[in-house]
Design a protein around this motif. Structure first.
Motif, PDB file in Angstrom:
ATOM      1  N   THR A 102       0.851  -1.391   0.050  1.00  0.00           N
ATOM      2  CA  THR A 102      -0.116  -0.031   0.113  1.00  0.00           C
ATOM      3  C   THR A 102       0.757   1.261   0.067  1.00  0.00           C
ATOM      4  OG1 THR A 102      -0.004   0.323   2.500  1.00  0.00           O
ATOM      5  CG2 THR A 102      -1.787  -1.224   1.273  1.00  0.00           C
ATOM      6  N   ARG A 103       0.200   2.339  -0.327  1.00  0.00           N
ATOM      7  CA  ARG A 103       0.891   3.703  -0.093  1.00  0.00           C
ATOM      8  C   ARG A 103       0.553   4.086   1.274  1.00  0.00           C
ATOM      9  NH1 ARG A 103       0.683   6.323  -5.249  1.00  0.00           N
ATOM     10  NH2 ARG A 103      -0.024   5.047  -6.694  1.00  0.00           N
ATOM     11  N   GLY A 104      -0.049   3.485   2.083  1.00  0.00           N
ATOM     12  CA  GLY A 104      -0.514   4.053   3.681  1.00  0.00           C
ATOM     13  C   GLY A 104      -1.824   4.196   3.489  1.00  0.00           C
ATOM     14  N   GLU A 105      -2.395   3.828   4.762  1.00  0.00           N
ATOM     15  CA  GLU A 105      -3.716   4.178   4.851  1.00  0.00           C
ATOM     16  C   GLU A 105      -4.682   3.108   4.007  1.00  0.00           C
ATOM     17  OE1 GLU A 105      -4.822   8.156   4.454  1.00  0.00           O
ATOM     18  OE2 GLU A 105      -3.683   8.987   6.094  1.00  0.00           O
ATOM     19  N   GLY A 106      -4.060   2.017   3.954  1.00  0.00           N
ATOM     20  CA  GLY A 106      -4.639   0.950   3.267  1.00  0.00           C
ATOM     21  C   GLY A 106      -5.104   1.068   1.577  1.00  0.00           C
ATOM     22  N   ARG A 107      -4.308   2.284   1.222  1.00  0.00           N
ATOM     23  CA  ARG A 107      -4.397   2.473  -0.232  1.00  0.00           C
ATOM     24  C   ARG A 107      -3.541   1.698  -1.126  1.00  0.00           C
ATOM     25  NH1 ARG A 107      -3.296   8.527  -1.290  1.00  0.00           N
ATOM     26  NH2 ARG A 107      -1.625   7.854   0.567  1.00  0.00           N
ATOM     27  N   PRO A 108      -4.099   0.765  -1.883  1.00  0.00           N
ATOM     28  CA  PRO A 108      -3.279  -0.031  -2.611  1.00  0.00           C
ATOM     29  C   PRO A 108      -2.369   0.479  -3.546  1.00  0.00           C
ATOM     30  CG  PRO A 108      -5.650  -0.742  -2.841  1.00  0.00           C
ATOM     31  CD  PRO A 108      -5.408   0.589  -2.107  1.00  0.00           C
ATOM     32  N   GLN A 151       6.277   3.690 -13.162  1.00  0.00           N
ATOM     33  CA  GLN A 151       5.593   4.590 -13.900  1.00  0.00           C
ATOM     34  C   GLN A 151       4.164   4.200 -13.826  1.00  0.00           C
ATOM     35  OE1 GLN A 151       7.181   3.002 -17.764  1.00  0.00           O
ATOM     36  NE2 GLN A 151       8.726   4.550 -17.710  1.00  0.00           N
ATOM     37  N   LEU A 152       3.882   3.206 -13.354  1.00  0.00           N
ATOM     38  CA  LEU A 152       2.465   2.560 -13.179  1.00  0.00           C
ATOM     39  C   LEU A 152       1.691   3.366 -11.859  1.00  0.00           C
ATOM     40  CD1 LEU A 152       2.375  -1.360 -13.538  1.00  0.00           C
ATOM     41  CD2 LEU A 152       1.258   0.577 -14.926  1.00  0.00           C
ATOM     42  N   THR A 153       2.529   3.803 -10.992  1.00  0.00           N
ATOM     43  CA  THR A 153       2.073   4.323  -9.796  1.00  0.00           C
ATOM     44  C   THR A 153       2.352   5.711  -9.608  1.00  0.00           C
ATOM     45  OG1 THR A 153       4.096   3.421  -8.493  1.00  0.00           O
ATOM     46  CG2 THR A 153       2.372   2.249  -8.568  1.00  0.00           C
ATOM     47  N   GLY A 154       3.375   6.316 -10.295  1.00  0.00           N
ATOM     48  CA  GLY A 154       4.050   7.609 -10.216  1.00  0.00           C
ATOM     49  C   GLY A 154       4.825   7.888  -8.937  1.00  0.00           C
ATOM     50  N   MET A 155       5.175   6.770  -8.648  1.00  0.00           N
ATOM     51  CA  MET A 155       6.060   6.803  -7.262  1.00  0.00           C
ATOM     52  C   MET A 155       7.337   7.359  -7.567  1.00  0.00           C
ATOM     53  SD  MET A 155       4.557   5.832  -4.652  1.00  0.00           S
ATOM     54  CE  MET A 155       5.562   5.349  -3.393  1.00  0.00           C
ATOM     55  N   ALA A 156       7.906   8.325  -6.830  1.00  0.00           N
ATOM     56  CA  ALA A 156       9.243   8.906  -6.957  1.00  0.00           C
ATOM     57  C   ALA A 156      10.250   8.471  -5.935  1.00  0.00           C
ATOM     58  CB  ALA A 156       9.047  10.452  -7.173  1.00  0.00           C
ATOM     59  N   LEU A 157      11.348   8.780  -5.900  1.00  0.00           N
ATOM     60  CA  LEU A 157      12.721   8.594  -4.957  1.00  0.00           C
ATOM     61  C   LEU A 157      12.130   9.354  -3.658  1.00  0.00           C
ATOM     62  CD1 LEU A 157      15.870   8.708  -6.866  1.00  0.00           C
ATOM     63  CD2 LEU A 157      14.276   6.683  -6.565  1.00  0.00           C
ATOM     64  N   GLY A 158      12.255   8.854  -2.743  1.00  0.00           N
ATOM     65  CA  GLY A 158      11.916   9.322  -1.376  1.00  0.00           C
ATOM     66  C   GLY A 158      10.547   8.904  -0.862  1.00  0.00           C
ATOM     67  N   PRO A 174       6.404   0.565   6.974  1.00  0.00           N
ATOM     68  CA  PRO A 174       7.189   1.327   6.161  1.00  0.00           C
ATOM     69  C   PRO A 174       8.479   1.081   5.308  1.00  0.00           C
ATOM     70  CG  PRO A 174       7.344   2.540   8.086  1.00  0.00           C
ATOM     71  CD  PRO A 174       6.724   1.109   8.344  1.00  0.00           C
ATOM     72  N   TYR A 175       8.467   1.423   4.019  1.00  0.00           N
ATOM     73  CA  TYR A 175       9.694   1.310   3.211  1.00  0.00           C
ATOM     74  C   TYR A 175       9.977   2.646   2.452  1.00  0.00           C
ATOM     75  CZ  TYR A 175      10.111  -3.535   4.787  1.00  0.00           C
ATOM     76  OH  TYR A 175      10.139  -4.753   5.734  1.00  0.00           O
ATOM     77  N   THR A 176      11.242   3.247   2.269  1.00  0.00           N
ATOM     78  CA  THR A 176      11.701   4.031   1.593  1.00  0.00           C
ATOM     79  C   THR A 176      11.920   4.036  -0.028  1.00  0.00           C
ATOM     80  OG1 THR A 176      11.847   5.585   3.579  1.00  0.00           O
ATOM     81  CG2 THR A 176      12.694   6.498   1.363  1.00  0.00           C
ATOM     82  N   VAL A 177      11.465   4.244  -0.939  1.00  0.00           N
ATOM     83  CA  VAL A 177      11.908   4.253  -2.634  1.00  0.00           C
ATOM     84  C   VAL A 177      13.410   4.999  -2.557  1.00  0.00           C
ATOM     85  CG1 VAL A 177      11.614   4.282  -4.867  1.00  0.00           C
ATOM     86  CG2 VAL A 177       9.660   3.927  -3.286  1.00  0.00           C
ATOM     87  N   VAL A 178      14.642   4.220  -2.585  1.00  0.00           N
ATOM     88  CA  VAL A 178      15.669   4.867  -2.695  1.00  0.00           C
ATOM     89  C   VAL A 178      16.478   4.589  -4.083  1.00  0.00           C
ATOM     90  CG1 VAL A 178      16.099   4.551  -0.386  1.00  0.00           C
ATOM     91  CG2 VAL A 178      16.976   3.015  -1.902  1.00  0.00           C
ATOM     92  N   GLY A 179      15.584   4.001  -5.149  1.00  0.00           N
ATOM     93  CA  GLY A 179      16.052   3.859  -6.479  1.00  0.00           C
ATOM     94  C   GLY A 179      15.179   3.217  -7.448  1.00  0.00           C
ATOM     95  N   LEU A 180      15.639   3.373  -8.734  1.00  0.00           N
ATOM     96  CA  LEU A 180      14.701   2.609  -9.725  1.00  0.00           C
ATOM     97  C   LEU A 180      15.775   1.779 -10.537  1.00  0.00           C
ATOM     98  CD1 LEU A 180      12.510   5.602 -11.062  1.00  0.00           C
ATOM     99  CD2 LEU A 180      12.011   3.914  -9.386  1.00  0.00           C
TER     100      LEU A 180
END
Length: 848
Positions: A102-108, A151-158, A174-180
């Motif tokens: 999830t992105r948090g708060e139960g949002r897939p 690209q599917l989620t629009g997730m960016a670093l951090g 929680p985990y932090t996105v640090v790379g692609l």
């Protein structure tokens, strides 16, 4: 002679445009397929060469005496491999499905996407991926995403993502996105998934994994791959297979190339259909043109031209036309190939397609030109023969010469082919998929279609005339026009017959496949819901089971403990994975293919049909299972044979026996929920939702959703095949429009006489529309019948014996086929009718 042929082609260029376009489309289809195949193979070869050049060896489970699902290696083997002399580094390959991200708060995070957690190798030369942005994980709660997932989620670093807790219990962490990263060719199997990457040790904890898929090895500098492979084989024994890096590269490359070839062969099959259909268009065109030039040919004969020379003039004209069509098709095909590489081929699981460079190989040019030339020349053989054999006196008559056909010979030949086709299809239907049934189904379908096409001149015009009787005066005129030249009418409807027959076969066979899958799934999965945790290694909490037991709509639950590397046993010389199941299965789902689960008690086992064949056991037989790790040995009696799709597993014992086999097994498994008889789907869903409320890691899948997931491949196949057949139907429409246009030119005088006698422009349009409509509807109906006959044998081969072999099309399918035929017939007459009504009556009469 060639100049005369060229002059003829140029003077009648407008009449050849549609036929040239039809052949060009078929050639373009073949060209694009071959060019894209070459480009993708080159890209795959480069990708595997770049990524695997440092790989020295791999360690896997030996395929001998091991089931496909059991070919993993234990985690602890990695340290043993690293300790072998000559090994500089070793990394375990680890990835597995994960849900509840999830992105948090139960949002897939990923809506409707298959999500995979990938273990990242620390040795760069063995990683199989490329870092494209950011950095690799350095801390425990760092993750990377593959570029497609980002690209599917629009997730960016951090940004943060939430993964299930490693224990499977508690709130997501929680985990932090640090790379692609960009995954390499070795991860082609994950091309349709959204991938999250963790260091291998962290991924193993989250997934609860106890095994690697394989271990990759990097040799020390100066140590040959063969030497380190021999050292590994000696240290690990015969239970493991060791391959050198070059052997792995060649095997992976061959597998990837086979995937490309399979898709290319499917495209080429439909391209061949399109080429055959375009051949009918070219045949009709030259048939009409030769008929119109009979008097010119007669004059040539009168001034000294021989039959051979007249025939060669027609052949030379066809050669000019074929070259133009082939070159046009080659150009269109290369353009289509470039478009496919840009947009479409990532969907077939071939990574590296975006780096594929398109080239024009000599074989592509040769095959494209050969296809265009051969199909055109074969199409004009009969018109050429007619032009050469018609005598000058017959050609100079005012009336069109009548071509006497060998009706009896044609009827006998078509009848023999039909008997062969029906016999072959009957055998395929009875034999199902055994023996020569697949070959018989193919031969029978082809023979039946060929018999229909051969008999077309005998029945098509009469069938059109019979249908036309209900159309009033204009309908009867249209029917007479269709009957005037039986061979031309038959070849015009043949193109549509082929297209509609194939559409019917695809729809009926894929429908039978869906029916077979649904029956098999329903039989093997008699449960309303399946409850799993977000990672397969963790168990569904007991609180959920208790809450379900209290639900009014729930009859009960069955807990299943799936087998893994820690539950492997030797049975009759094969390695199998033992699963455990709760005793409630005896009451809730006792049905089995053979025997019954009601007899499943301590000291007994249920085996899948596929595994039973490999173990050579039947219901009532005794087997000895010896656990690989603990050495515990038990004698078991087979009491049930299960469907291969059964969720219970291929080798299933009761929980009591499972606990004795694996006393230290971690709590894991999933729940199968059975609904009470009479409970509605809504009541069962509400009971499941109440039971799982507050348990974010528990994922509930209904039986209907599970069936939809299983049927997705069949649905995708149906859409793909119908899309490919659309080209054949388009060419069939071109053929019909082209034939009608040429016949309008051929019957200019007749149309003028009818106009002079009082036929209005609107009535002339309606007559031509009726003629096109009649031919399209008859072609479609004949194609529908032939398709149903052929589908009977083909469906029997690709489905299980219990499935419905063939079912009549639904009302919606029949309506759709009828509307498609009507649309083709009406659209095909637009331009011919426009040409006919624009001709002034006086001018048309003076020219005739």
């Amino acid at each position: 002679m060639f100049r005369l042929a060229l002059s003829n082609a140029l003077s009648r260029a407008s009449r050849l445009v549609v036929s040239v376009l039809a052949v060009a489309l078929g050639v373009a289809f073949i060209t694009a397929t071959l060019a894209v195949t070459d480009a993708l193979k080159g890209a795959v070869e480069d990708a595997f060469g770049r990524e695997s050049r440092d790989l020295s060896a791999t360690v896997e489970r030996s395929p001998q005496a091991t089931e496909a699902g059991s070919r993993t290696v234990p985690l602890e083997l990695l340290e043993k491999v690293r300790a072998v002399p000559g090994v500089a580094a070793a990394e375990g390959e680890l990835w597995g499905p994960i849900t509840g991200v999830t992105r948090g708060e139960g949002r897939p995070l990923f809506q409707g996407e298959r999500t995979v957690l990938l273990g990242l190798a620390t040795e760069p030369k063995l990683s199989g991926f490329t870092l494209v942005e950011g950095r690799l994980p350095e801390r425990v709660h760092d993750v990377v995403l593959d570029r497609r997932a980002a690209q599917l989620t629009g997730m960016a670093l951090g940004r943060q993502v939430f993964l299930p807790a490693p224990s499977g219990v508690g709130r997501p962490e929680p985990y932090t996105v640090v790379g692609l990263v960009e995954l390499g060719a070795r991860y082609d199997r994950l091309s349709d998934a959204a991938v999250i990457g963790l260091p291998t040790s962290g991924a193993a904890k989250v997934l609860g994994a106890a095994a690697y898929g394989r271990i990759d090895v990097l040799a020390e500098s100066g140590v040959p791959s063969e030497a380190v492979a021999r050292s590994l084989s000696g240290a690990l024994g015969s239970s493991y297979r060791v391959r050198t890096g070059e052997e792995v590269r060649q095997a992976d490359l061959a597998e990837a190339a086979a995937d490309v070839d399979s898709f290319a062969n499917a495209l080429l099959a439909f391209a061949a259909i399109a080429v055959v259909v375009s051949g009918f268009a070219m045949h009709n065109t030259f048939g009409v043109l030769v008929a119109q030039k009979l008097r010119d040919n007669a004059l040539l004969r009168c001034i000294g031209a021989t039959r051979r020379q007249v025939g060669l003039i027609v052949l030379a004209e066809a050669l000019v036309v074929s070259l133009v069509a082939a070159l046009l098709g080659l150009a269109l095909g290369m353009g289509l190939a470039a478009l496919l590489l840009r947009t479409g081929f990532a969907d077939i699981g071939v990574r590296g397609a975006e780096q594929a460079s398109l080239g024009l190989a000599p074989r592509v040019v040769v095959l494209a030109l050969a296809t265009g030339i051969v199909v055109t020349l074969l199409s004009v053989l009969m018109p050429m023969r007619r032009a050469a054999r018609t005598s000058p006196l017959a050609a100079m008559r005012l009336a069109d010469p009548l071509v006497r056909e060998a009706r009896r010979r044609r009827l006998v030949s078509a009848g023999c082919l039909a008997l062969v086709g029906i016999a072959a299809l009957s055998y395929a239907t009875v034999a199902n998929s055994a023996g020569l049934a697949p070959t018989a189904a193919g031969v029978g379908a082809f023979a039946t279609l060929l018999a229909t096409l051969m008999a077309g001149p005998l029945f098509a015009p009469r069938l059109i005339e019979f249908v036309a009787r209900s159309g009033g005066t204009l309908g009867r005129l249209a029917g007479e026009n269709a009957r005037r030249n039986p061979h031309r009418t038959a070849t015009t409807t043949a193109a549509l017959t082929i297209g509609m027959a194939l559409v019917t076969v695809v729809g009926t066979v894929t429908g039978a496949m869906s029916d077979s899958l649904e029956r098999q799934y329903t039989r093997s999965q008699p449960f309303a819901y399946t409850l799993r945790t977000s990672t397969p290694a963790h168990a569904v909490p007991d609180e959920v089971t208790t809450a379900l037991a209290a639900g009014d709509a729930i009859a009960g639950t069955v807990r299943v403990r799936p087998g893994g590397i820690t539950t492997e046993a030797e049975v009759n010389g094969r390695t199998v994975r033992v699963s455990g199941v709760g005793s409630s299965v005896r009451d809730l789902a006792p049905r089995a293919d053979q025997g019954t689960l009601a007899d499943l008690r301590p000291g007994t086992v249920a085996v899948s049909q596929g595994l039973a064949q490999k173990l050579h056991v039947r219901v009532g037989d005794a087997v000895t299972a010896r656990m690989t790790r603990s050495g515990i040995e038990r004698n078991l009696r087979v009491v049930a044979l299960l469907d291969d799709m059964s969720p219970l597993g291929p080798f299933t014992v009761l929980d009591d026996d499972f606990a004795q086999f694996v006393p230290d097994a971690a709590p894991s498994g999933f729940l199968l929920v059975s609904a009470k008889q009479g409970a509605s789907a809504a009541e069962v869903r509400q009971a499941v939702e109440r039971a799982t409320q507050g348990h974010e890691t528990v994922i509930a899948t209904s039986a209907q959703n599970g069936l939809s997931e299983q049927s997705k491949d069949v649905d995708d196949l149906r859409q793909l095949l119908w899309g490919l057949l659309a080209l054949s139907l388009l060419i069939a429409m071109f053929n019909l429009a082209n034939t009608l246009s040429l016949q309008v030119m051929e019957r200019t005088g007749e149309s003028a006489v009818l106009r002079a006698l009082g036929l209005t422009r609107g009535q002339l349009r309606l007559m031509l529309a009726a003629e096109g409509l009649l031919m399209s509807v008859v072609g479609a109906v004949v194609g529908l019948v032939v398709g149903l006959v052929a589908a009977a044998g083909i469906a029997a081969v690709v489905t299980t014996p219990e499935a419905t072999v063939i079912a009549l099309p639904s009302a919606a399918q029949l309506a759709g086929s009828t509307l498609l035929a009507v649309a083709i017939g009406v659209l095909a007459t637009v331009l011919p009718a426009r040409s006919a009504v624009r001709q002034p009556v006086a001018v048309a009469l003076s020219r005739n």
